[in-house]
Structure formats: structure tokens, C-alpha cells
Design a protein around this motif. Structure first.
Motif, PDB file in Angstrom:
ATOM      1  N   ARG A   1      43.536 -33.075  17.639  1.00  0.00           N
ATOM      2  CA  ARG A   1      42.646 -33.694  18.613  1.00  0.00           C
ATOM      3  C   ARG A   1      42.362 -35.139  18.226  1.00  0.00           C
ATOM      4  O   ARG A   1      42.529 -35.552  17.083  1.00  0.00           O
TER       5      ARG A   1
ATOM      6  N   SER B   1      37.175 -37.269  21.181  1.00  0.00           N
ATOM      7  CA  SER B   1      37.345 -36.500  22.409  1.00  0.00           C
ATOM      8  C   SER B   1      38.271 -35.324  22.121  1.00  0.00           C
ATOM      9  O   SER B   1      38.969 -35.302  21.112  1.00  0.00           O
ATOM     10  N   GLY B   2      38.276 -34.358  23.031  1.00  0.00           N
ATOM     11  CA  GLY B   2      39.091 -33.165  22.834  1.00  0.00           C
ATOM     12  C   GLY B   2      40.526 -33.314  23.288  1.00  0.00           C
ATOM     13  O   GLY B   2      41.291 -32.341  23.258  1.00  0.00           O
TER      14      GLY B   2
ATOM     15  N   THR C   1      44.484 -34.020  23.260  1.00  0.00           N
ATOM     16  CA  THR C   1      45.467 -33.777  22.207  1.00  0.00           C
ATOM     17  C   THR C   1      46.108 -35.082  21.759  1.00  0.00           C
ATOM     18  O   THR C   1      46.078 -36.093  22.466  1.00  0.00           O
TER      19      THR C   1
ATOM     20  N   GLU D   1      40.927 -38.304  28.075  1.00  0.00           N
ATOM     21  CA  GLU D   1      39.636 -37.837  28.582  1.00  0.00           C
ATOM     22  C   GLU D   1      38.767 -39.038  28.949  1.00  0.00           C
ATOM     23  O   GLU D   1      39.125 -40.186  28.681  1.00  0.00           O
TER      24      GLU D   1
ATOM     25  N   GLN E   1      34.977 -35.076  16.499  1.00  0.00           N
ATOM     26  CA  GLN E   1      35.743 -33.853  16.281  1.00  0.00           C
ATOM     27  C   GLN E   1      35.830 -33.612  14.772  1.00  0.00           C
ATOM     28  O   GLN E   1      36.618 -34.244  14.070  1.00  0.00           O
TER      29      GLN E   1
ATOM     30  N   THR F   1      38.905 -33.420  12.341  1.00  0.00           N
ATOM     31  CA  THR F   1      39.681 -34.599  11.943  1.00  0.00           C
ATOM     32  C   THR F   1      39.298 -35.088  10.553  1.00  0.00           C
ATOM     33  O   THR F   1      40.025 -35.876   9.940  1.00  0.00           O
TER      34      THR F   1
END
Length: 602
Positions: free
Chosen positions: A94, A98-99, A101, A113, A127, A130
């Protein structure tokens, strides 16, 4: 006082042009008259680039050659100082906030996103997964992990940064005060001796920018799939003083990041970029402060790191020796170039208007997580090289080559071959795999390196054989292990072994032993008498060579004439059936036959 018009003032300040009316021009003229009695004509301004080109032409005319890199690490009377900033893409699924990919092979702008494109009202969401590869990278660099770190905004305007700022960790990074030790085997400059330690000031997390894709004319396309991808920035102390050592540092950091699975894409794939800060100062006389530094941005290969530093060092020295001043600025470098080029004036911290990001809270890292990651780190590259040298008897050069090739895929293939050999040796009740390690390393590095790309596209990359990170290859490890087993046992010749390797690549051979039986390719060596007969034939007409051996035998020559011995062995091999001859056996028999002829026993 008379007001100076803004147009006149701007020409003076920005272009160095003096108005022909008023006190500035009068003072300028007066100064020239006082010194010479006559106004001094303006000296033509010769650009530095033109001066350097003229110097290069003069060097070519004089017949002097350009220095080799090994001889170009220092300049007498000057000291080079280099600090490096390395940006590496983290191996995460991710993006940082943001989610979306992080796949780079998908359709442009398909992994985006709202926050990635700075849509009004969107908020960053850290996230936390990470953080894991970032921590592994920092631990591999011997850094102290900070319990609390925070994110800041670095403001600048560019089309690849839609929000107008980049989120980074300027004030409170998550890792500080590390170091990395480089050894002679890593390729450091000879002037650095056996080892040199470079300090790591800090490691910080930050987000990547969008990818710019140039089109025809002046059109640029933007792919926002890359914007927000997690990066770490590794900032070194200015502890480097030789260009080769700088390149070795970047190379070793890439290996380190790959070994701990923090970064799986290297410089050649765009996953790692380096910025170098270069300054020079005189070494004669009293201690001098560090010179003004310039930054060379976005170097994308190890060769570029070394070449760009050499070019910028020489530019700065030439400028200072001519009485000029080095300007703090950002410069660029093109592959194959011989000089850096100015991009823009150097930004300072105040230009970026750093401020804490109000939308993100602090990152709190627990000691239990750090200890767990330390315990599961595994062997780091230096320890693995030592293991290869001590346990398997490999040279430092072969051990380093296995480590560096194919982003770790080559060394995994080597281990797979050794595992297959262990199975083979266990079945045969033969010697240990350590006795085969040198042979296996030689074939994994050199014979495999001679092979073209595999016929199947998924097993080839850019026309070369592909080694997956887990060691898979178009040549199965078990097949190479069988070939090496029979070769070490002297049941096949080197020529047959190489032919088998090519046949496996083409897909013509699946089972090595069945192929050897079916084609009757087993090695049937000549008898000692047959070897001796060939040796005698090879010695015919070589009385002069025999006299050299006689002189050595009598102590009149200190060096053994090994080259002439191998010349005679070559004659033997060419005269006999090559598929039935072993070069080592031929050499031993040739020595014995010559000994008899020299002593008169034959």
C-alpha cells in the motif's frame, strides 16, 4: 537623491549592466582611468564550459590520455568531501497515506485514491504496515530507532506534486545516528585502505511523486500511480573523500536493503535514486573550512555516481584555481556526459517552509517490535560474505559477485545448486558439498553468464537469463548439480558438461544421466602409455623449449617455465582425442616424460 528607475536598477542587479548616466557609470570609468590612464576595454567573458572544452582539446592534442578511474580518485593539493542522500522505494503493498496499491505495471492512473491527487477534503491515513520494511532498513544500517517520530510538510510547487507539498520527516525522523562500514572487497578507493566507516545522520519516511512521461514536443503526461508510494531517505554524514568509495556506498546500501526485503527494486529498475553533495577545499597551508557544496540530483546508476562526482570535483577545482567562486546550486547529470550542468539555484530549508503536518499524529514505535525485527533479521551481506569465504572457501571476489548479481537471485540459485548437490552426494555416498562449492560458484558466475536469454519469455529479461529472487532459473538447479557432480567425479569432460548446459537451456535434455547413457558421452580416459606417446610426439622439434627446462633444473633460471609447459600440453591435446583426455593428467604425464628426457632416462 535622484531616484534610480527600476528598469535601470534591475539591469544592474540582475545583468551587471551599468547605466551610462549617473554616478555608477562615472565611478566605473574613473576607476579605469586612475589605474591605467585610459579607459580599460571590457574583457570578453569566456564561459567555463568553453574553457573546459578547450582544455580537453588541448589534452587530446598533447597526446596525454584521460586518467583511469583508479588514478583519478584524488587531486594533489585538494580534498574532496561528499555526502549522499539515497531515496529508496519500500517494498510495501500500500501507499504511505492511502490504501491504493503500489503496483507499477498497471494501467496509468488506475491505483489512485482521493488523497493521492489532493482532492479537497481528503485526509492522509498513515498505513502502519509501511513502517516494517523501513525499520528493517534502518536496523540494517545500525541506526537508533526513535520511539516517537513525526511527519512534516515540505512545500514546493511542481506538476508531479498535486498537493503543493511533500510529507516527510524533517525535524523528527524515525531513525538516527547509524553507520555503515565499507571494506576493500566492496570496491572502495585504494586510498581508503582496508575499510572506511560512513556515518548515517538519519533515515526518514516520505512520499514519492507522480511519474512524468515525456511526449512529443513539449507535452508531458502524468501517471499518479507512483504518487504517495512510500520512500525512505537515507542521509549520510560528509565522511566520503573519494568517488569510488561513494559509488561503493550506494551499491552496498542497495544490497543491504534487498537483503532485508526492504527494497526489492534497484537503481537499474528505478527503485533507488541518489543525490550527491560535493565540495572541495585546499589541503595546503592552514586548516580550511569545507567548501561551498553543490548537489547533483537523481543519479540512477553506480557508474553515474562516480563519474558525476569526478566531473563536479574537477569543475569546482578549475573554477577556484581561476579565482572564481563556487555557487551553491543544484546540478544535473546525463549518462555518458563529461560534465555536470546547472539546473537551478540551491534551495535552503527556509525555501521549503517546513512545518509539522497538522493532519497526522506522531508515530510511536514499541521496543517489542524493534527487538522482534532485530531477532528475525537473518544474515546481513557482510556476514554472508564471510560465511561463503570461511565455510565454502570462495574468494572475496566470487562471494561479492554472487551477492551483487540479479538482486540476490544469483546467490539463491547457488544455494539451490548446493542443496541439490547435497542430495546427489548423499545418494552416491560421496564427498561433502563444500568440496564442490568452488566449482559451483565458478559455473554459476561464469558459465551461466555466457548463456543467452532463455527461449521462454518469463525466464529472460532484456536478452539475458533471468534469476528470480528465490533462485529459480531456466537451468534447473538439480540439472546443474548433476552436471557438476559428474564433472567433479571426472566421469565427463568440461566440453561435454558445457554442451549439456546449453542443451538443458534449449529444452533438449531433461535427465542428465539418461542423456549421457543414451549418447554414450561418458569419459573414457586414455591410458598412461597413450598419454606418454602423445607427450613424446609433442616434444619432437622442441629442443629449445627443453633447454629452458634444463636451465631451470640446473638452477640457472629461478622461474619455472609454466607457460611453455602449457604450450606443450596444448600440443598434446590437439594431437589426441580431446573427448578422452584430461588436461591435468596430460600435464602430469608431460612433466614425467620431460624429466626422463632431461635426465637421459628416456
Amino acid at each position: 537623491m535622484v531616484r534610480v528607475p527600476s528598469a535601470v536598477l534591475s539591469k544592474y542587479l540582475l545583468q551587471g549592466q551599468i547605466s551610462r548616466r549617473g554616478c555608477l557609470y562615472a565611478a566605473h570609468q574613473l576607476r579605469d582611468v586612475q589605474v591605467t590612464g585610459q579607459p580599460t576595454p571590457e574583457a570578453p567573458i569566456i564561459p567555463l564550459r568553453k574553457k573546459l572544452k578547450e582544455q580537453a582539446k588541448a589534452l587530446k592534442v598533447s597526446g596525454k590520455k584521460k586518467k583511469a578511474k583508479a588514478d583519478n580518485q584524488t587531486v594533489p593539493g585538494w580534498e574532496l568531501t561528499v555526502g549522499i542522500e539515497i531515496h529508496a522505494q519500500l517494498n510495501t503493498a500500500r501507499k504511505l497515506f492511502s490504501g491504493a496499491t503500489t503496483s507499477f505495471n498497471d494501467e496509468p492512473n488506475s491505483n489512485v485514491e482521493f488523497f493521492d491527487i489532493a482532492l479537497p477534503g481528503s485526509q492522509p491515513i498513515f498505513q502502519k504496515e509501511t513502517l516494517i520494511p523501513a525499520l528493517r532498513a534502518a536496523l540494517a544500517l545500525n541506526c537508533n530507532i526513535q520511539k516517537v517520530s513525526r511527519f512534516d510538510r515540505k512545500h514546493y510547487f511542481h506538476w508531479d506534486q498535486p498537493s503543493g507539498y511533500q510529507i516527510t520527516q524533517y525535524y523528527e525522523p524515525f531513525a538516527k545516528d547509524g553507520h555503515i562500514t565499507l571494506y576493500a572487497r566492496d570496491g572502495i578507493a585504494p586510498e581508503d585502505g582496508e575499510s572506511v566507516t560512513v556515518g548515517i545522520k538519519q533515515v526518514q519516511m516520505e512520499q514519492d511523486t507522480a511519474k512524468t512521461i515525456a511526449q512529443a514536443g513539449e507535452e508531458q503526461w502524468l501517471d499518479f500511480n507512483r504518487v504517495g508510494v512510500p520512500l525512505i531517505e537515507i542521509i549520510t554524514n560528509p565522511d566520503i573523500h573519494h568517488p569510488a568509495t561513494a559509488a561503493a556506498l550506494v551499491r552496498k546500501i542497495q544490497v543491504l536493503l534487498s537483503s532485508v526485503d526492504a527494497c526489492v527494486l534497484g537503481m537499474e529498475a528505478g527503485g533507488l535514486r541518489a543525490d550527491v553533495n560535493v565540495s572541495v577545499r585546499r589541503t595546503d597551508g592552514d586548516s580550511q573550512p569545507l567548501g561551498t557544496r553543490t548537489e547533483i540530483k537523481n543519479l540512477s546508476s553506480f557508474k553515474s555516481v562516480e563519474d558525476a562526482i569526478i566531473a563536479e570535483r574537477d569543475r569546482q577545482i578549475a573554477l577556484l584555481e581561476e579565482g572564481g567562486v563556487v555557487a551553491g546550486e543544484t546540478r544535473g547529470w546525463s549518462v555518458g556526459s563529461t560534465e555536470t550542468r546547472r539546473l537551478r539555484g540551491k534551495e535552503g530549508e527556509v525555501d521549503y517552509r517546513y512545518m509539522p503536518d497538522p493532519d497526522l499524529g506522531p508515530v510511536v514505535i514499541g521496543d517489542d517490535l524493534v527487538q522482534h525485527l532485530k531477532a528475525t533479521m537473518g544474515l546481513l551481506p557482510d556476514a554472508e560474505v564471510e560465511e561463503l569465504m570461511l565455510s565454502y572457501g570462495l574468494s572475496s571476489k566470487d562471494a561479492m559477485s554472487l551477492m551483487l548479481l540479479d538482486n540476490g537471485g544469483r546467490i539463491e540459485y547457488f544455494y539451490n545448486v548446493l542443496d541439490a548437490l547435497e542430495t546427489r552426494l548423499g545418494d552416491a555416498g560421496s564427498a561433502s558439498q563444500a568440496e564442490y562449492a568452488g566449482l559451483a560458484a565458478n559455473w554459476c558466475l561464469h558459465e551461466m553468464g555466457k548463456l543467452p536469454a532463455a527461449p521462454t519469455p518469463e525466464l529472460a529479461v532484456d536478452g539475458e537469463l533471468y534469476f528470480a529472487p528465490t533462485g529459480e532459473c531456466a537451468i534447473p538447479a538439480a540439472a546443474l548439480a548433476d552436471i557438476l557432480f559428474f564433472l567433479q567425479q571426472r566421469r565427463i569432460t568440461a566440453k561435454v558438461a558445457k554442451d549439456l548446459l546449453w542443451a538443458v537451456l534449449r529444452g533438449d535434455v531433461i535427465n542428465i544421466e539418461e542423456t549421457l547413457n543414451g549418447a554414450n558421452l561418458w569419459f573414457k580416459e586414455l591410458s598412461e602409455e597413450q598419454y606418454a606417446e602423445l607427450a613424446k610426439q609433442a616434444l619432437q622439434g622442441e629442443e629449445k623449449v627443453l633447454k629452458d627446462f634444463q636451465k631451470w633444473k640446473a638452477g640457472q633460471s629461478k622461474a619455472y617455465p609454466q607457460g611453455k609447459l602449457m604450450f606443450l600440453v596444448g600440443k598434446m591435446v590437439r594431437a589426441g582425442p580431446e573427448e578422452r583426455m584430461d588436461p591435468k593428467s596430460a600435464e602430469n604425464v608431460m612433466k614425467a616424460v620431460m624429466e626422463k628426457q632431461i635426465t637421459g632416462e628416456a
